[in-house]
Design a protein around this motif. Structure first.
Motif, PDB file in Angstrom:
ATOM      1  N   ARG A 113       0.845  -1.206   0.000  1.00 54.59           N
ATOM      2  CA  ARG A 113       0.000   0.000   0.000  1.00 54.59           C
ATOM      3  C   ARG A 113       0.879   1.255   0.000  1.00 54.59           C
ATOM      4  N   PRO A 163      -5.953  -6.268  -4.372  1.00 55.69           N
ATOM      5  CA  PRO A 163      -6.500  -4.908  -4.195  1.00 55.69           C
ATOM      6  C   PRO A 163      -6.133  -3.957  -5.336  1.00 55.69           C
ATOM      7  N   TYR A 164      -5.188  -4.370  -6.168  1.00 61.04           N
ATOM      8  CA  TYR A 164      -4.700  -3.473  -7.219  1.00 61.04           C
ATOM      9  C   TYR A 164      -5.142  -3.923  -8.610  1.00 61.04           C
ATOM     10  N   GLU A 165      -6.094  -4.853  -8.633  1.00 55.62           N
ATOM     11  CA  GLU A 165      -6.771  -5.259  -9.870  1.00 55.62           C
ATOM     12  C   GLU A 165      -5.864  -5.987 -10.855  1.00 55.62           C
ATOM     13  N   HIS A 218      -4.582  -9.546 -12.284  1.00 61.12           N
ATOM     14  CA  HIS A 218      -5.209 -10.868 -12.302  1.00 61.12           C
ATOM     15  C   HIS A 218      -4.516 -11.859 -13.223  1.00 61.12           C
TER      16      HIS A 218
END
Lengths: 459, 459
Positions: free
Chosen positions: A32, A385-387, A389
């Motif tokens: 983060r 959380p940061y998309e 994939h």
């Protein structure tokens, strides 16, 4: 006793689980922080602006490439990494020259056509003019007779398949017309070759790129035309109109030039001789500004290291950013780096490359063993959380590729941004700073910085 | 007997499994056809060009909105759907007028500032001039005393949080300064309110949007300024410079106007009275061309239905595309549609909206029960080859929202494209056709067409 064993076992499991939980929580907090730094106080976008606008396009051997080396060294020094230095290499030196003109002539009508010589092409030695003969792909050309081709200019009009979802696959399927077109056409006696640009959109400017000759076959000049001009010519061909192609190019090869890979490190605190290499390539084609290809990869990796430094991260292994020279037409930077690091007795434990543009991150690919791919997949949870994939087996990168020869068990990681817009800009005048989105670029920096952190800790 | 039972059971399981496998294979083939049509013979990009360039911005009640209705009806008719018709509604009619100027004055220096009146604002009735008082957000304004605010112009300078990965969340966190700023400022006696644009990048043009008044509180004029101007003013405030704000706007409200939702259908072959509604909104703000917001949603859905038609798909339920009018400043289209379809005795079984731009698809959100969300998640496997990965509980859309009141058990699906670039363009002059990428738009059409097909078959 048995009870005690079980109790100890349970206690151990609880402690271990909490340990894992604690580590994961720490990683989550650290990632983060990485993202906050990239998105709130990021330097990548302004660094890219400077590379694109103050240096510009930077083909190997050019003055601009020399300036790019100085630019890179100065920026890395300004960020205060532990060491910044140059690795000297030799690079091919090809120049486009000043003349580049073409026309198609049909029914006495003369239509100007924008061309870009393919990188490495010989010149036309004055005006070259001949009947145009069209093939739909390289196999069709290979299947032709000499009588169809001799003395003519070959046009290979293979469009990239827009139905392929991953645009790099569509590019790969067409790559040979650019790389091998001149050889195959010359074998049949052609006096020149023109290809449909390897670009997805219908646009009005050519996309250049590398091509090869075969020393046993005549070297004929080779150029790309825009997809719009390719469509226009195809229409004329479909109408059975006779077409003459006329072009002049004074591009030429010069002797190899001296150039450099630009290197910066944060020295490992526990295992300084074990290296994690990550980078992009500093050279670019001479159209546009090399923004997505590969200015984005350069600033991605510089920013990734800068973020770890400002967050005061002390890596176990040496983290080394390399700005590779000459990916586009020779890969001398990548090849030299692999033999050089081996000769220095260093151990390369993992490498990562960003050379697919500055678009929104999708994930990472791993060119490695099944176990290494599983390791990559084990990291996916950190990126939820940061998309991101995409965590799968795949390609690493051209520059880091040669490390496999020297360090056979090394995993090579490729940063995977979204691919949809890449071939709007690739090797063309449209690949300029303005084509890069600030947030998309910054998210790439954060993803790579996070991955380097996780590799250092867990690989 | 027991053996026979087991044998029958096994046989049944084998048949059922093969049945599932066969159906899934058929779906896989059909989705591939949908994507091929969208990517190879798609109409969406040229339809969007026409909407943006031939009609342009189209605020409810304007001539452009009237033209957009005609445009939509004509396009839908040209595609030959079973029925195309208009649903008459009443919409608010607010116009920006012709005068819109502002300056900041400090230390005798006069600096022009670009403004956009917020939609629905009253005019300044000539020049309005007062000391500027700055608040960092709505809570800070609410906590102020009348003496700090009375007779002044309030500036609310709350930046969208660039650290939030999903940009819609950052937007949601700031939305109130635009919606409620004028009410809160007027309660304390302010004579005008200016907000920092709800946009993520540092840019030089304002982003407009809707705002509200409270009938019990004085109506004061409200405008947005660009993020760059907001930063400039903040610097002056930080230097304790006195600032006067001067602005003139002659925007005004007119009586409600007649307008229309534009509707097209392919009639259901088995259950024609059971409707799957999908659409976007036809109106837009009056800056830019309403390309991403929501021209993209309009052509997404028109193209989704066109593709199913050209592939000769015969839906079980009636597939209905709705171009909703007045999403931006009233949602009269959405509200009227919900009561109208209920009154007609129709059953709405599912609805889908595209109103988050024409960017590369990430997936779909479901505003529905846990079971409905699980159904959505069961569809993820179909979209794996197309790089969609978001299948989760979430928001549907403003226009389809009112259907929940009339059909409480209906699931509302929101198309989820990547959000990173949306607030570069939102409600601003930058939201033009050129900001939309052809492939990204087409992939959205294919994703929505595929989802409608799967909903019709399996929901």
């Amino acid at each position: 006793m048995r009870f005690m064993n079980r109790l100890v076992g349970i206690l151990f499991a609880v402690i271990a689980t909490n340990g894992v939980g604690f580590a994961q929580q720490q990683d989550s907090i650290f990632l983060r922080k990485i993202y906050d730094e990239a998105l709130s106080r990021g330097k990548a976008y302004e660094d890219l602006r400077s590379l694109c606008k103050d240096v510009g396009a930077r083909l190997s051997g050019s003055s601009q490439a020399e300036m790019a080396v100085e630019w890179g060294k100065a920026r890395l020094e300004a960020y205060g990494f532990d060491t910044v230095y140059l690795q000297e290499i030799k690079v091919p030196h090809w120049e486009r020259g000043t003349k580049e003109s073409a026309w198609i002539k049909s029914n006495k009508e003369l239509i100007p056509v924008k061309i870009l010589a393919l990188g490495g092409s010989v010149s036309t030695q004055g005006t070259r003019k001949a009947e145009l003969v069209v093939f739909k792909n390289l196999d069709a050309l290979r299947a032709a007779n000499k009588s169809q081709v001799a003395g003519k200019i070959v046009f290979i009009n293979q469009p990239m398949d827009e139905k392929m979802i991953n645009t790099f696959k569509a590019y790969g399927a067409c790559y040979a017309i650019r790389g091998e077109g001149a050889i195959e056409a010359a074998k049949l006696g052609a006096v020149g070759v023109v290809i449909r640009s390897l670009g997805l959109p219908s646009d009005d400017h050519p996309h250049t790129g590398s091509m090869h000759y075969d020393e046993k076959v005549a070297k004929i000049p080779a150029a790309a035309i825009s997809t719009e001009d390719a469509n226009r010519i195809q229409k004329m061909v479909d109408q059975k109109l006779p077409i003459e192609f006329i072009f002049e190019m004074d591009c030429r090869n010069y002797p190899d030039a001296t150039s450099y890979n630009v290197i910066a490190e944060i020295t490992g605190s526990e295992k300084p001789n074990e290296i994690i290499t990550f980078g992009g390539h500093l050279d670019s084609w001479d159209a546009g500004e090399g923004a997505h290809d590969d200015g984005a990869g350069i600033v991605h990796c510089m920013e990734a290291l800068r973020i770890l430094k400002v967050l005061n991260y002390k890596p176990k292994h040496t983290l080394r950013v390399v700005f590779f020279m000459n990916e586009e037409n020779g890969n001398r930077g990548g090849m030299s780096y692999a033999t050089w690091t081996k000769a220095r007795g260093e151990t390369q434990i993992a490498a990562l490359e960003s050379d697919r543009g500055g678009f929104v991150p999708r994930g990472f690919a791993c060119d490695g063993s099944d176990q290494q791919v599983r390791f990559l997949q084990s990291l996916e949870k950190h990126f939820k959380p940061y998309e991101l994939h995409v965590f799968e087996k795949g390609y690493g990168g051209v520059d880091i590729g040669p490390l496999k020869s020297e360090f056979p068990s090394i995993p090579l990681f490729g940063f995977v941004p979204d691919s949809q817009r890449y071939f709007d800009f690739h090797h063309a005048e449209s690949d300029v700073f303005e084509a890069v989105n600030k947030r998309e670029l910054e998210l790439g920096c954060a993803a790579i910085s996070s991955m380097i952190y996780l590799l250092d800790l867990y690989f």
